[in-house]
Structure formats: structure tokens, C-alpha cells
Design an enzyme around this catalytic site. Structure first.
Site, PDB file in Angstrom:
ATOM      1  N   GLY A 110       0.809  -1.225   0.000  1.00 18.48           N
ATOM      2  CA  GLY A 110       0.000   0.000   0.000  1.00 18.48           C
ATOM      3  C   GLY A 110       0.838   1.269   0.000  1.00 18.48           C
ATOM      4  O   GLY A 110       0.363   2.326  -0.425  1.00 18.48           O
ATOM      5  N   GLU A 133       3.010  -8.357  -1.745  1.00 12.16           N
ATOM      6  CA  GLU A 133       1.801  -8.992  -1.207  1.00 12.16           C
ATOM      7  C   GLU A 133       1.765 -10.506  -1.380  1.00 12.16           C
ATOM      8  O   GLU A 133       1.204 -11.220  -0.547  1.00 12.16           O
ATOM      9  CB  GLU A 133       0.538  -8.377  -1.855  1.00 12.16           C
ATOM     10  CG  GLU A 133       0.184  -6.984  -1.351  1.00 12.16           C
ATOM     11  CD  GLU A 133       0.856  -5.866  -2.120  1.00 12.16           C
ATOM     12  OE1 GLU A 133       1.796  -6.134  -2.902  1.00 12.16           O
ATOM     13  OE2 GLU A 133       0.442  -4.709  -1.948  1.00 12.16           O
TER      14      GLU A 133
HETATM   15  N1  CAA Z   1       1.662  -3.638   8.796  1.00 12.05           N
HETATM   16  C1  CAA Z   1       1.729  -3.656  10.135  1.00 12.05           C
HETATM   17  N2  CAA Z   1       2.881  -3.585  10.819  1.00 12.05           N
HETATM   18  C2  CAA Z   1       4.014  -3.483  10.112  1.00 12.05           C
HETATM   19  C3  CAA Z   1       4.030  -3.459   8.706  1.00 12.05           C
HETATM   20  C4  CAA Z   1       2.779  -3.530   8.034  1.00 12.05           C
HETATM   21  N3  CAA Z   1       2.679  -3.451   6.705  1.00 12.05           N
HETATM   22  N4  CAA Z   1       5.318  -3.362   8.277  1.00 12.05           N
HETATM   23  C5  CAA Z   1       6.068  -3.334   9.391  1.00 12.05           C
HETATM   24  N5  CAA Z   1       5.288  -3.396  10.500  1.00 12.05           N
HETATM   25  C6  CAA Z   1       5.713  -3.394  11.898  1.00 12.05           C
HETATM   26  C7  CAA Z   1       6.345  -4.711  12.300  1.00 12.05           C
HETATM   27  O1  CAA Z   1       5.359  -5.678  12.609  1.00 12.05           O
HETATM   28  C8  CAA Z   1       7.182  -4.286  13.477  1.00 12.05           C
HETATM   29  O2  CAA Z   1       6.316  -4.163  14.596  1.00 12.05           O
HETATM   30  P1  CAA Z   1       6.711  -4.873  16.025  1.00 12.05           P
HETATM   31  O3  CAA Z   1       7.972  -4.161  16.430  1.00 12.05           O
HETATM   32  O4  CAA Z   1       5.526  -4.572  16.871  1.00 12.05           O
HETATM   33  O5  CAA Z   1       6.943  -6.303  15.713  1.00 12.05           O
HETATM   34  C9  CAA Z   1       7.621  -2.876  13.110  1.00 12.05           C
HETATM   35  O6  CAA Z   1       6.735  -2.437  12.088  1.00 12.05           O
HETATM   36  C10 CAA Z   1       9.033  -2.813  12.558  1.00 12.05           C
HETATM   37  O7  CAA Z   1       9.119  -3.733  11.479  1.00 12.05           O
HETATM   38  P2  CAA Z   1      10.286  -4.818  11.330  1.00 12.05           P
HETATM   39  O8  CAA Z   1      10.785  -5.215  12.681  1.00 12.05           O
HETATM   40  O9  CAA Z   1       9.777  -5.903  10.440  1.00 12.05           O
HETATM   41  O10 CAA Z   1      11.396  -3.920  10.603  1.00 12.05           O
HETATM   42  P3  CAA Z   1      12.554  -4.434   9.638  1.00 12.05           P
HETATM   43  O11 CAA Z   1      13.432  -3.256   9.414  1.00 12.05           O
HETATM   44  O12 CAA Z   1      13.184  -5.672  10.177  1.00 12.05           O
HETATM   45  O13 CAA Z   1      11.822  -4.840   8.270  1.00 12.05           O
HETATM   46  C11 CAA Z   1      10.308  -4.480   6.418  1.00 12.05           C
HETATM   47  C12 CAA Z   1      11.262  -3.834   7.486  1.00 12.05           C
HETATM   48  C13 CAA Z   1      11.128  -5.253   5.421  1.00 12.05           C
HETATM   49  C14 CAA Z   1       9.608  -3.310   5.753  1.00 12.05           C
HETATM   50  C15 CAA Z   1       9.304  -5.406   7.132  1.00 12.05           C
HETATM   51  O14 CAA Z   1       8.715  -4.729   8.220  1.00 12.05           O
HETATM   52  C16 CAA Z   1       8.201  -5.894   6.246  1.00 12.05           C
HETATM   53  O15 CAA Z   1       8.419  -6.777   5.432  1.00 12.05           O
HETATM   54  N6  CAA Z   1       6.975  -5.311   6.374  1.00 12.05           N
HETATM   55  C17 CAA Z   1       5.828  -5.739   5.628  1.00 12.05           C
HETATM   56  C18 CAA Z   1       5.871  -5.204   4.200  1.00 12.05           C
HETATM   57  C19 CAA Z   1       4.682  -5.711   3.422  1.00 12.05           C
HETATM   58  O16 CAA Z   1       4.498  -6.881   3.219  1.00 12.05           O
HETATM   59  N7  CAA Z   1       3.832  -4.780   2.944  1.00 12.05           N
HETATM   60  C20 CAA Z   1       2.631  -5.105   2.214  1.00 12.05           C
HETATM   61  C21 CAA Z   1       1.434  -5.135   3.145  1.00 12.05           C
HETATM   62  S1  CAA Z   1      -0.023  -5.783   2.385  1.00 12.05           S
HETATM   63  C22 CAA Z   1      -0.649  -4.500   1.479  1.00 12.05           C
HETATM   64  O17 CAA Z   1      -0.130  -3.400   1.487  1.00 12.05           O
HETATM   65  C23 CAA Z   1      -1.903  -4.823   0.697  1.00 12.05           C
HETATM   66  C24 CAA Z   1      -2.380  -3.758  -0.207  1.00 12.05           C
HETATM   67  O18 CAA Z   1      -2.014  -3.685  -1.356  1.00 12.05           O
HETATM   68  C25 CAA Z   1      -3.342  -2.781   0.236  1.00 12.05           C
END
Ligand code: CAA
Length: 259
Positions: A110, A133
Site C-alpha cells: 500500500g 503482497e
Molecule cells: N503492517 C503492520 N505492521 C508493520 C508493517 C505492516 N505493513 N510493516 C512493518 N510493521 C511493523 C512490524 O510488525 C514491526 O512491529 P513490532 O515491532 O511490533 O513487531 C515494526 O513495524 C518494525 O518492522 P520490522 O521489525 O519488520 O522492521 P525491519 O526493518 O526488520 O523490516 C520491512 C522492514 C522489510 C519493511 C518489514 O517490516 C516488512 O516486510 N513489512 C511488511 C511489508 C509488506 O508486506 N507490505 C505489504 C502489506 S499488504 C498491502 O499493502 C496490501 C495492499 O495492497 C493494500
């Protein structure tokens, strides 16, 4: 409305909207989407606003839709959530003023979709973009399958969306996903510089040009050109049009008023 998840700062006629949910890497939860929608609704007719910059607090632009909320969805609520998210993207895309994404860090899912709904994307060298995703067993839902293919072509869009690969700013620039890349410390100044440069032009002309480009991408060339022709002649009803043309003839700088 008081905002909890976004911060709005005005620099002259430019609003800087910073998404500030650092603990979740600025993930778009329902509340943040509502606040962003409120901002764009509230300023739809704000004549004192000539541009918007969207950026993120900390190391992320926006790390996606909030996965914790997505995990709670069912078939009905998932559709509703995407409807509301897509509405926000349309709102930004059609906002009558230019909207610049200053992509400071992670722009995933997103977050990448939010950046793509903006008119122009400037990235810092630290930005990372992608539509990961499929790693979650889902697909982009805020318009990513549509806007990414339009921006970078269907092959590259499929490669990114099918693989879930996250790319750096240089690669995003190479494929046309971002328009410029700057050192982190220069990003906001460059975004403001561009927003102010655009703000110095005739506001109605800029707004009409945005509308023409957006509408034209959804229709065939002939219909797009028809729309452009009508918009061109409509602009002749503005004071700024007369001012711009006269200023050239009189060899002076135009003073635009947005009327
Ligand atoms: N939603 C909710 N929480 C999220 C998040 C998300 N998209 N991305 C990161 N966070 C949170 C983590 O859960 C973590 O929280 P806690 O400390 O409470 O566990 C905090 O943010 C910090 O994240 P990380 O510890 O994972 O940080 P990192 O530096 O190790 O990794 C990252 C960074 C690679 C961005 C990793 O956080 C990640 O892969 N995030 C998810 C990315 C993702 O998949 N995005 C797509 C979402 S689905 C979508 O967007 C659908 C759509 O089209 C509408």
C-alpha cells in the site's frame, strides 16, 4: 479533525503531510487512511494551497497496508477495506493540486500504491519499493496491479508483483517507478523546490494539465485529445490566461492569481 497518525505542516503554499506511525513503519491502518482522506477532503477547495508533499517519518515512507488489520478481514471486510483504500488513492490522484511523493524509505505494498497515486515520485537513495503482497498470500489491493502496469509496463509490473521483489531507488528510477533520486538529506528540499516551482505557474493551468494527463491515460488518444482541446479553451475564461499571454507580449514576468 485532530490527526493522530499524520502531521501536517505548511511551508508557504505547500503542505507537507508526514505519515507518522513509526512503530509500525507508517503502515496504513484504517485510522491513518481516514485521516489522509480527511486532509484531502478538507483542502479540496483550499485556494491557499498550491501543492502537497507526502512523506513518512523515520526509516519508512509507508510499509504497506496494516497487516495486523488485514489478518482480521473476511471476504466482506476485505472488499470494504480495499474500497476505502482505493477511494483514498483516487482522491489523491484527482486532487486539483499537484501531489508529490517524497519516498524517504520503505514504500511497500500500500505504500508503493500510495506513491503511485501521487503525481510525481522523488526518492531518497535509501528508498526501497515493491509490491510484496504475494509473500502474504494476497495481491495488491489499493490499485497496485493497475497503476504499476501503467507506470512501468505490464512485463515489469508482473515481474515485480509475481516475485514480490523489493527494489532499490536506482532500480526504481531505471524502470520509471520513481522520477528522481536524491541523497537522503536533500530529498525534502528537492521536493519543496519542485512544489514551489510548480506553485509559481498558473494554478488552474497546472490543475487542468493534471486532469488531462490522468483522463487521457484511461481513454484512447483521440478522446484524450478531445478532452485536452475542451480544457484548453476553458482556460481562456481565466484571468491567469490573459495575464500569462500579455506578460509574454509585454516582456515581463507573469503574476498569476489562480483565477
Ligand atoms: N503492517 C503492520 N505492521 C508493520 C508493517 C505492516 N505493513 N510493516 C512493518 N510493521 C511493523 C512490524 O510488525 C514491526 O512491529 P513490532 O515491532 O511490533 O513487531 C515494526 O513495524 C518494525 O518492522 P520490522 O521489525 O519488520 O522492521 P525491519 O526493518 O526488520 O523490516 C520491512 C522492514 C522489510 C519493511 C518489514 O517490516 C516488512 O516486510 N513489512 C511488511 C511489508 C509488506 O508486506 N507490505 C505489504 C502489506 S499488504 C498491502 O499493502 C496490501 C495492499 O495492497 C493494500
Amino acid at each position: 479533525m485532530d490527526f493522530k497518525n499524520i502531521e501536517v505542516k505548511k511551508e508557504g503554499k505547500i503542505a507537507i503531510v508526514t505519515i507518522s506511525r513509526e512503530k509500525a513503519l507508517n503502515a496504513l491502518n484504517a485510522e491513518t487512511v481516514t485521516e489522509l482522506k480527511a486532509f484531502f477532503h478538507n483542502h479540496w477547495r483550499d485556494e491557499d494551497l498550491l501543492g502537497v508533499i507526502i512523506t513518512g517519518a523515520g526509516k519508512a515512507f509507508v510499509a504497506g497496508a496494516d497487516i495486523k488489520e488485514l489478518a482480521e478481514c473476511n471476504v466482506i471486510s476485505a472488499e470494504e477495506k480495499m474500497r476505502i483504500g482505493q477511494y483514498l488513492m483516487h482522491l489523491i490522484e484527482n486532487f486539483p493540486r499537484p501531489v508529490i511523493a517524497a519516498v524517504n524509505g520503505f514504500a511497500l505494498g500500500g505504500g508503493c500504491e500510495l506513491a503511485m497515486a501521487c503525481d510525481i515520485r522523488l526518492a531518497s537513495e535509501k528508498a526501497k519499493l515493491g509490491q510484496p503482497e504475494v509473500n502474504l498470500g494476497i495481491i495488491p489491493g489499493y490499485g497496485g496491479t493497475q497503476r504499476l502496469a501503467r507506470l512501468v509496463g505490464r512485463g515489469k509490473a508482473k515481474q515485480l508483483i509475481f516475485s514480490g521483489d523489493i527494489i532499490d531507488a536506482a532500480e526504481a528510477y531505471r524502470i520509471g517507478l520513481v522520477d528522481e533520486v536524491y541523497p537522503v538529506e536533500e530529498l525534502m528540499n528537492k521536493a519543496l523546490e519542485l512544489a514551489n516551482k510548480i506553485a509559481s505557474k498558473a494554478p488552474i493551468a497546472v490543475s487542468k494539465a493534471k486532469e488531462c494527463i490522468n483522463k487521457g491515460l484511461d481513454v484512447n488518444l483521440s478522446n484524450g485529445c478531445d478532452f485536452e482541446k475542451v480544457s484548453f479553451s476553458t482556460i481562456y475564461g481565466t484571468t491567469d490566461c490573459k495575464e500569462g499571454l500579455n506578460a509574454f507580449m509585454e516582456k515581463r514576468k507573469a503574476e498569476f492569481k489562480g483565477e
